[in-house]
Scaffold this motif. Sequence first.
Motif, PDB file in Angstrom:
ATOM      1  N   VAL A  23      19.112  -1.785  -2.087  1.00 49.22           N
ATOM      2  CA  VAL A  23      18.092  -2.431  -3.011  1.00 49.22           C
ATOM      3  C   VAL A  23      16.850  -3.116  -2.361  1.00 49.22           C
ATOM      4  O   VAL A  23      16.047  -3.344  -2.992  1.00 49.22           O
ATOM      5  N   SER A  24      16.851  -3.032  -1.228  1.00 48.73           N
ATOM      6  CA  SER A  24      15.564  -3.889  -0.215  1.00 48.73           C
ATOM      7  C   SER A  24      14.356  -3.172  -0.730  1.00 48.73           C
ATOM      8  O   SER A  24      13.655  -3.792  -0.664  1.00 48.73           O
ATOM      9  N   ALA A  25      14.319  -1.867  -0.896  1.00 47.06           N
ATOM     10  CA  ALA A  25      12.933  -1.414  -1.045  1.00 47.06           C
ATOM     11  C   ALA A  25      12.549  -1.224  -2.522  1.00 47.06           C
ATOM     12  O   ALA A  25      11.576  -0.614  -2.811  1.00 47.06           O
ATOM     13  N   LEU A  26      13.303  -1.929  -3.459  1.00 48.07           N
ATOM     14  CA  LEU A  26      12.893  -1.753  -4.750  1.00 48.07           C
ATOM     15  C   LEU A  26      12.476  -3.184  -5.413  1.00 48.07           C
ATOM     16  O   LEU A  26      12.719  -4.120  -4.892  1.00 48.07           O
ATOM     17  N   ASP A  27      11.841  -3.006  -6.664  1.00 42.04           N
ATOM     18  CA  ASP A  27      11.030  -4.123  -7.174  1.00 42.04           C
ATOM     19  C   ASP A  27      12.469  -4.952  -7.658  1.00 42.04           C
ATOM     20  O   ASP A  27      13.518  -4.487  -7.942  1.00 42.04           O
ATOM     21  N   VAL A  28      11.912  -6.091  -7.682  1.00 41.84           N
ATOM     22  CA  VAL A  28      13.123  -7.139  -8.189  1.00 41.84           C
ATOM     23  C   VAL A  28      13.701  -6.892  -9.200  1.00 41.84           C
ATOM     24  O   VAL A  28      14.938  -7.058  -9.308  1.00 41.84           O
ATOM     25  N   ILE A  33       2.211 -13.988  -9.161  1.00 40.94           N
ATOM     26  CA  ILE A  33       3.635 -13.464  -8.586  1.00 40.94           C
ATOM     27  C   ILE A  33       3.583 -11.958  -9.419  1.00 40.94           C
ATOM     28  O   ILE A  33       3.053 -11.912 -10.595  1.00 40.94           O
ATOM     29  N   GLY A  34       3.933 -11.071  -8.981  1.00 42.85           N
ATOM     30  CA  GLY A  34       3.983  -9.818  -9.636  1.00 42.85           C
ATOM     31  C   GLY A  34       4.776  -8.590  -8.792  1.00 42.85           C
ATOM     32  O   GLY A  34       4.765  -8.772  -7.765  1.00 42.85           O
ATOM     33  N   LYS A  82      -1.643  -7.364  -8.667  1.00 43.86           N
ATOM     34  CA  LYS A  82      -1.883  -8.775  -8.089  1.00 43.86           C
ATOM     35  C   LYS A  82      -2.768  -8.777  -6.813  1.00 43.86           C
ATOM     36  O   LYS A  82      -3.848  -9.352  -6.362  1.00 43.86           O
ATOM     37  N   SER A  83      -2.427  -7.559  -6.155  1.00 47.79           N
ATOM     38  CA  SER A  83      -3.263  -7.458  -4.890  1.00 47.79           C
ATOM     39  C   SER A  83      -4.807  -6.873  -5.068  1.00 47.79           C
ATOM     40  O   SER A  83      -5.630  -7.281  -4.475  1.00 47.79           O
ATOM     41  N   VAL A  84      -5.015  -6.023  -6.088  1.00 51.33           N
ATOM     42  CA  VAL A  84      -6.411  -5.793  -6.326  1.00 51.33           C
ATOM     43  C   VAL A  84      -7.146  -6.604  -7.007  1.00 51.33           C
ATOM     44  O   VAL A  84      -8.321  -6.552  -6.746  1.00 51.33           O
ATOM     45  N   THR A 140       2.535 -12.470  -3.989  1.00 50.15           N
ATOM     46  CA  THR A 140       4.100 -12.253  -3.684  1.00 50.15           C
ATOM     47  C   THR A 140       4.610 -11.459  -4.889  1.00 50.15           C
ATOM     48  O   THR A 140       4.390 -11.689  -5.767  1.00 50.15           O
ATOM     49  N   HIS A 141       5.856 -10.857  -4.429  1.00 44.94           N
ATOM     50  CA  HIS A 141       6.675 -10.505  -5.429  1.00 44.94           C
ATOM     51  C   HIS A 141       7.956 -11.318  -5.357  1.00 44.94           C
ATOM     52  O   HIS A 141       9.111 -11.310  -6.361  1.00 44.94           O
TER      53      HIS A 141
END
Lengths: 324, 337, 343
Positions: B184-189, C56-57, C63-65, C229-230
């Motif tokens: 799951v490391s490469a996935l969105d939260v 946060i997103g 967020k970066s843009v 950050t996310h």
Amino acid sequence: MSDDLIEPHVERAETIVEAESGGDIEAIERAASLWSDAWRELRKRWIFWIAAGLIGLFTTMAAVPQVFVAPSPATHDPRECSLRAADGTFQDRLRPSSEHWFGTDLQGCDYYARVIYGARVSIVIGIGVIALAGLIGLALGGIAGFYGGWFDNLISRFVDVLFAIPFLVAAILFLNVIASDGGRGLGHVLLVLGVFGWPTISRLFRASVIQAKAQDYVEAARAVGASNMRILIRHILPNAIAPAIVYSTIAIGGVIAAEATLSFLGVGLQLPAISWGLMINNAQTRILTTPHLLIFPSIFLSLTVLGFLLLGDAVRDALDPRLR
Amino acid sequence: MAETLLEVKGLVKHFPLTRGIVIKRHIGDVKAVDGVDLDLRSGETHGLVGESGCGKSTTGKVILRLHEPTAGEAFFKGRDIFSLSRKEMREARRDLQIIFQDPYASLNPRMTVRGIVSEPWIVHGMYDEAERRERAEALLERVGLNPEHANRYPHQFSGGQRQRIGVARALALDPSVIIADEPVSALDVSIQAQIVNLMQDIQDEFGLTYLFIAHDLAVVRHISDRVSVMYLGKIMETGTRDDIYDRPVHPYTQALLSAVPEPDPVLERARERIVLEGDVPSPADPPSGCVFRTRCWKAEKICADEAPELIDRGHGHPVACHFPELIKVLDVPIEVS
Amino acid sequence: MATSIEYPALRARPEVGDVLLEVENLSVEFHTDAGVVKAVNRVTFNLRAGETMAIIGESGSGKSVTAQAIMGIVPIPPGVVTADAIRYRGSDLEHMSERQRRKVRGDQIAMIFQDPLTSLNPVYSVGFQIGEMFRVHRGMSRKEAKERSIELMDRVRIPEARRRVGDYPHQFSGGMRQRVMVAMALALEPTILIADEPTTALDVTVQAQIMEILHELQEDNNMGLILITHDLGVVASVADSIMLMYAGSVMEKAPADDFYASPAHPYAHGLMKSVPRLIHQAGRLDPIEGAPPSLLNVPPGCPFNPRCPHTRDRCREEVPALRPITGYVGQVACHFAEEVRRG
């Protein structure tokens, strides 16, 4: 974690599927492989259509020259040449006219017919050489890239040696040696060009194979128990072949030009073979008096080569983002 | 009594460093895995945690023989899998599968999803065409995808969906053990939780045992029964989940737990952080004796001379340290308001 | 409205509480072959001196843009940046000439990025690259610049700075490289530092160090700090305020403590419930169903509506504005925030 700006999913956005619950936003799209996407991209480009037109024209000319020659009022056989006409006048070196559309050459042959038939040699050599070079190059490059180790060492050093040999010098040497007059034919030229054509393809393919080999999906196939052969053919080949395709397409044009060059230099095809290169050779000393002898084969040659170069360009653009 | 499905002893994987193009000279080794003992019991989830470069992913891949081991043994259901022939290994693979980290790289972009999921059956000559179709669609549905999309290509799916395809592929051969390499490391939260839940759901249903490799301690705490902590190619501490999280005795484990941020400002401000100085040494040149000693606040001479063995030193679970001490890092004093 | 920056006036160090950055209705679109990507939608916020704001997103949130638009580094074309205002200490950034923009960038507003390996030039020494800031922007000599570089490296706690000033990026670890980036960013003592995912590529034991350094340096200089950050956890202890973005729009804006204690937006709720905790254990994780939308095809109405457990008709039709709600200090972009909050 890829973020914002232009991410992969932006470029593929029209085909992203929301398959989870909450999927009333499902974008119903047909399945789209990377190849079909590339084909769609290709069709959009006008360069592709021009190239396709040119190649189509000359390939047809090579396949069925009779069709093109049929409407000409002159003789339809490019080898049927007579220095004197029925009424005794000399027929050689005539300017283009309604009787002979491209005029006649030194022997009185109808030049139009000869130029048309000349397409066959070029197309056959172009495609034949690349087919041969491609086969050898893909096989050796694939082995070198996939197995690495001593195979790679051996093949790569061999390729290096071939690269170090200056093409023209070697070609001339080789063809001159084999040459006895009349003994040198299409096969020899094809062989020589093929031998010098495969190293580049093998290098290109080897590099892409090495890149593809490092991908996770190859490891995944191994983890499932796939054999090396299966991995090479199903996983590596489709993903590594794009750069080789682009190069090969352009190279066809290059080979056609190379054959013309060799024939022009006198070490390629010989009479009675009909080759644009030979025609240009024969025409070179008489540019001022009979320019048509030079102009027509040159134009045809250039257009044929151009067709393949343009196609290669278009293919490269279409395949580009999907080159991996 | 849960049987031990997988037993790894003294696993070593060194990658040689060479110099030269035509004649290669061996000038050293990257000691990615340097003596790892591990075991997997039937039905459990064993979390293998560590930071980048500790060798946890390599451990997983060597167990599967995706890299050949330099030394050590691995017994899978009693059989020594490192001594199996290629053919025998191929058979064994039906029972021992893997889920990869990168959903973008682990699926062949030029194969349909159906093809990807069916490949294991084709490789092993199982089922006929029609049955493969059916089973592929059933699997896709089970992992939460629409079976009608089986003809699509990976790039047409999102990251989370691709990872589900990876899970489906791993399930195809009905394995007993799945090694999940940072799944799951490469996935969105917000997607990570979906995949974690999926893995837990199918674990009982398919009777799976997981080796869950990750660097995210929170996820590992959530999903694991037992945990091993790795650093620079060696296991520092191993035990049940509560042993590691509630009763850590190795300084590295403690520092690691101390460093993980919680989304709770009040808690965070109340926490005492153990801050490690220095950098992780290069695995090509690990410290002598205990590999952690260069960053450890307790380091003494013995740590440089003698590598501590991974044994129970009186705390109830094995630890590789000469001076283990219980510090309940995650017990945070909070003022009751 | 000043369109050129008068340097003497703006060189004065801001006081705590001074407004540094005002962004009003910032939007960024990208016009691509495939369509228009709405990367950022009407983002509004202020940043004060001494304040740390965390944006946060998840991926695709914009967020970066947003940060790139403020820095003026969005590629145009295909990008199109529009805003009612982007003001830096009162001066209009948006309509500044490129030359003036460049003066502000790096000097007054600095940015550090996620991957220090690719952000640092591998063929120049670390000292050279930090020194470049001084040589180019302050006209210092090589020697002076080197001394200042060593000072800076000390300040970001790179051990043995004097010895390592001539080393190359590849000779440093990831965490050390990120400190070099921080040093470079801080060289000119900017008033605002934007850090785009500064710790994402780093190990967790190193993350805390970097966050600490950023926090310290911010306090020393009264800088405004924007952290992108996310990771909900990494900014929890250092952020003063949180701005939560999703699919290009702001979903919630609130002081950090209030946000974490009890967020108002359903998306924020969902995030909190789906993140596994180290310390407070949850039973089963409660994920948000579905996936973030493609920015080419943002759902009509509220962008979160396909995934929201509370969605109603109005959510699909009308884009909710960011507004204050009763019983909460922050602002929320949700039609039914009050109801959701009541449970």
